[in-house]
Structure formats: structure tokens, C-alpha cells
Enzyme design. Structure first.
Site, mmCIF file in Angstrom:
data_model
loop_
_atom_site.group_PDB
_atom_site.id
_atom_site.type_symbol
_atom_site.label_atom_id
_atom_site.label_comp_id
_atom_site.label_asym_id
_atom_site.label_seq_id
_atom_site.Cartn_x
_atom_site.Cartn_y
_atom_site.Cartn_z
ATOM 1 N N GLY A 127 1.644 2.330 -5.261
ATOM 2 C CA GLY A 127 1.003 3.232 -6.706
ATOM 3 C C GLY A 127 2.153 3.457 -7.633
ATOM 4 N N GLY A 174 0.453 -1.273 0.227
ATOM 5 C CA GLY A 174 -0.004 -0.076 0.027
ATOM 6 C C GLY A 174 1.015 0.993 -0.052
ATOM 7 N N THR A 175 0.259 2.025 -0.351
ATOM 8 C CA THR A 175 1.367 3.106 -0.705
ATOM 9 C C THR A 175 1.813 3.840 -1.903
ATOM 10 O OG1 THR A 175 1.726 3.125 2.038
ATOM 11 C CG2 THR A 175 2.481 4.793 0.378
ATOM 12 N N THR A 176 2.507 5.207 -2.096
ATOM 13 C CA THR A 176 2.493 5.815 -2.897
ATOM 14 C C THR A 176 3.789 6.508 -2.492
ATOM 15 O OG1 THR A 176 0.839 6.017 -4.147
ATOM 16 C CG2 THR A 176 2.898 7.137 -5.066
#
Lengths: 225, 235
Positions: B145, B14-16
Site C-alpha cells: 500500500g 500485502g499491507t500498509t
């Protein structure tokens, strides 16, 4: 994110994943390294790609590093393990220099050291996930050897790792000969890297080539006489 | 997850997160979504964490793992700074992160981007993905991401940008990733680090430009209902 433990058959010899520390799979990997001995020394080439699974994530990774006075190390496989090996070698060279006895570790000795490291890690089921190529020149003697992650090691006039084993070595076997000129050596290595770019999915079109010559001192002596 | 996992494929996170160098310093950027499975546990998280006055780290992957690694490195760097008598360099901070990531590679699930400024090397970005490889880069992207940003950066990245250009690039990129990655969302946070110090910025959704198939934000459905009849849709 859900995490399921890797299911293992009941009679597995491997033991449970949580039992011991071991490297199970590589993350960021470098692809083939190819090397050959030519008239004046060693030529080694690899591309500059660092793959992350199927993504060609990094495009400026150095897969080869010279160290000490006489050696050049190239590695394919997990980049973090290669970086760790370089740290081990820095320490090795440091202790060698601290003897201050005028002698320095040659490529054959370093190759032997690395073989021991790789094989012992393999025995503990915690391998360094690399295939190493060790080349160098000491006192006018060329040396080229390789060690795999399970400790298989040998020396030869030309070596390759990874895909290079299948694609480059047949070319090298056919076209290598003693006392290759610098130009012919480069052309031969380039041919190998060319084929690898065509047929290796993790190859990248950016190469790094290392040339290891007889030590400069010898060259100067030749010129003056 | 199938039992026959392709063990060579990376786990998605999860995440950018993004780190970019420019002439004079670095800009770090991140989204603000922390998810547990399908639920958004925190929609306003701060993933850009301070290590020292001049070095910050962008965290991705397991929240717990990235937090504990940052905490340890902050602690070590604090002691190092006292011993050294001057601010720690970005390289030292990055190497400490690498040591923890590498030596605990079997247990940790975190990808980090270390960015900062020191007087010796100026602005530097170091990427430390899963496995503990340390790689210095002019710019770095990470998190789930980031998959959507490789092509974008291949095209849009330029050497020697100004501070404003760099920050705009980072905001645009995180915003594009949020548009397509379910595990990224919330607001865009940036941290600019240079010789003058550190500046934190915050871009809520309405400050970002619209991408394909996105509509103008409305305050309320009532506004739409009370507006004059809209044009018929072209289907």
C-alpha cells in the site's frame, strides 16, 4: 502470494537455488560514485538516493563513510552489503588500534583487504553486491582505488562506479590533470554528477561530497613555519 | 508470474505500514488485512507488534517471516534488558532486526518498520526493507500500500508536528492506501509511543473520512429502499 521456483535448464552449472546461500539480486541500491585526486588530497562524490527497483525510495542515504585515520570508502550497489562492509572495517580498524604500536592502516592496505574480501565472496558465489571506491591520504601520499563485486581492482587518479564508468570517466580522462586545485576538482566532479543526473534514471538531485585532505597535523606545521 | 522476471523489481507485499516521528515521540500505523492469494485470511490482524515496553515494530510481507523475526528479537531484547539493567534503546532493537534480516536475506520476505522512544534519543523510526538495509528516517512507509503514499507524504509531511497532527496524518495515509490497494484493508490501528508510555488506538471504517468515489456507509439496503426517491444519476 504464490512463489514459483526460478526455472533452470537441466545442464545448469549454477545448481539449484536452494543448494547454497547466495545473494542473487540487490534490493536497495545506491548509484554511481565518482572520485578524483587533486593537489591536496581526494575528492569523492555520490548522490544520496537509495533506489528500490525503479522507485526512488530513500533520499538521504550516505554512500560514503570515512573510517580510521586515513581512509574514505564509497560504495554503489546494495546498501545492506555496504553497511556490512563498514562493520567489517570497524573491526579491522579496532584490531589495528589494539596493537597500539603507533602505526595505522593506510588506504592502500585497506584497499587490499577489501579486494580479498570481495574476491573471496565472489569465488563462493555469494558476492557483496557493491562497487567500492577507496580513497585516502597517509604520510602525504594520496591513494585512490576501486574494487568491484567480482574482485576486479585497480588504482588510478580518478575512478567511478556504475553508470559513472560510462558517463563520468570519459570526462575525467579528458579534463583531469596533475595538481588540480580544489575549485577545479570540485567543478570537474560537479560536471560528472551533472551528466549523471541527466542520464542515469536512478540518480537523485541531492549530492554528498567528501573531501579528504592531508592530515590536519601537517597543515598546522605548514602554517607555523 | 512470467518466467522472465525482472529480478531487480521488488516483490509486492500485502499491507500498509507507517511510522512517523513527532516532537516528543513516534506514531506507528497499519491496516489489518492478511491475505492468502485472493482470500482475506484475517480482516482484523494486528500488525504492530510489541518488542519491549518502549519499542514496537510494524510488520509487512510474509506473515510467518515477520512473526518469527519479531519473536526472536523480543527474546534477545529481553535478555539484553536484563543484562543492561535499563530499557533497551530503539537503535539496539532496530539493529537486531537488521542482523536477522540481513543474514537471512535469501530466505526472508519481510519489510519492517521499528519505532519507539528511549531517554537518550527520544522518538526514532528505523526502516528495514527487504535485503536488511537499516535506515533511520523521520518517517517511514512500507508494504504494498505504501506505493500509493509516496506522493502524499512528499506533500503532507512536516517536521515538528504535534502528537494529534502526527496521528491524524498516519490515519489519513493508511486510509488512503486502503482505498487503492487491494492487499490492504480492514481497520486502521495506531500505536503512539512517547515518554509517558504507549497508547493503542483503533479506527474502524466508519470513523474514516470518505475519499473519491466512495459513498456514505449505510446500515442496510432497506434504508435506501425506504428513503425518498434519490436524485437521478448524471451519466
Amino acid at each position: 502470494m504464490n512463489f514459483m521456483a526460478l526455472k533452470q535448464p537441466e545442464n545448469s552449472l549454477l545448481g539449484s537455488e536452494s543448494d547454497s546461500q547466495r545473494t542473487l539480486y540487490p534490493y536497495v541500491t545506491g548509484t554511481s560514485v565518482a572520485a578524483l585526486e587533486y593537489k591536496d588530497g581526494i575528492l569523492m562524490a555520490a548522490d544520496m538516493g537509495g533506489s528500490y527497483g525503479s522507485t526512488l525510495r530513500y533520499k538521504s542515504v550516505e554512500q560514503m563513510k570515512p573510517f580510521g585515520k586515513h581512509s574514505l570508502l564509497g560504495a554503489s550497489g546494495e546498501i545492506s552489503d555496504f553497511q556490512e562492509i563498514l562493520h567489517y572495517l570497524d573491526e579491522l580498524i579496532l584490531y589495528d588500534n589494539m596493537w597500539d604500536d603507533g602505526n595505522s592502516l593506510g588506504p592502500k592496505e585497506v584497499h587490499n583487504y577489501l579486494t580479498r574480501v570481495m574476491y573471496n565472496r565472489r569465488n563462493k558465489f555469494n558476492p557483496l553486491w557493491n562497487s567500492l571506491v577507496l580513497g585516502g591520504v597517509k604520510n602525504g601520499n594520496k591513494y585512490l582505488g576501486t574494487v568491484s563485486m567480482i574482485g576486479v581492482n585497480f588504482e588510478d587518479n580518478h575512478v567511478a562506479t556504475g553508470f559513472g564508468n560510462h558517463l563520468a570517466r570519459p570526462i575525467l580522462r579528458q579534463e583531469w590533470h596533475e595538481n588540480l586545485s580544489f575549485e577545479d576538482g570540485v567543478k570537474l566532479l560537479e560536471k560528472c554528477m551533472h551528466v549523471l543526473l541527466y542520464r542515469d534514471r536512478s540518480a537523485v538531485n541531492k549530492l554528498q561530497v567528501h573531501i579528504f585532505l592531508y592530515t590536519c597535523r601537517l597543515h598546522l606545521l605548514d602554517k607555523s613555519s | 508470474m512470467d518466467l522472465d522476471m525482472n529480478v531487480n523489481a521488488p516483490h509486492s507485499m500485502g499491507t500498509t505500514i507507517i511510522g512517523v516521528t513527532y516532537n516528543g515521540g513516534v506514531v506507528l500505523g497499519a491496516d489489518s488485512r492478511t491475505s492468502t492469494g485472493m482470500y482475506v485470511a484475517n480482516r482484523a490482524s494486528d500488525k504492530i507488534t510489541q518488542l519491549t515496553d518502549n519499542v514496537y515494530v510494524c510488520r509487512s510481507g510474509s506473515a510467518a517471516d515477520s512473526q518469527i523475526v519479531s519473536d526472536y528479537v523480543r527474546y534477545f531484547l529481553h535478555q539484553h534488558t536484563i543484562q543492561l539493567g535499563q530499557p533497551a534503546t530503539v537503535k539496539v532493537a532496530a539493529n537486531l532486526i537488521r542482523l536477522l534480516s540481513y543474514n537471512n536475506k535469501n530466505m526472508l520476505q519481510t519489510g519492517l518498520i521499528v519505532g519507539g522512544w528511549d531517554k537518550y534519543e527520544g522518538g526514532k523510526i528505523y526502516g528495514i526493507p527487504l535485503g536488511g538495509t537499516l535506515i533511520e528516517q523521520p518517517f517511514a512507509i512500507g508494504g504494498s500500500g505504501s506505493s500509493y503514499l509516496y506522493g502524499f507524504f512528499d506533500q503532507a509531511w512536516k517536521e515538528g508536528m504535534t502528537k494529534e497532527e502526527a496521528e491524524q496524518l498516519v490515519v489519513k495515509a493508511v486510509s488512503l492506501a486502503i482505498a487503492r490497494d487491494g492487499a490492504s484493508g480492514g481497520v486502521v490501528r495506531t500505536v503512539v509511543i512517547n515518554s509517558d508510555g504507549v497508547t493503542r488506538n483503533f479506527y474502524p471504517g466508519d470513523k474514516l473520512q470518505l475519499w473519491h468515489d466512495e459513498l456514505e456507509p449505510q446500515h442496510s439496503l432497506l434504508d435506501i429502499l425506504n428513503a425518498p426517491s434519490p436524485e437521478p444519476m448524471n451519466i
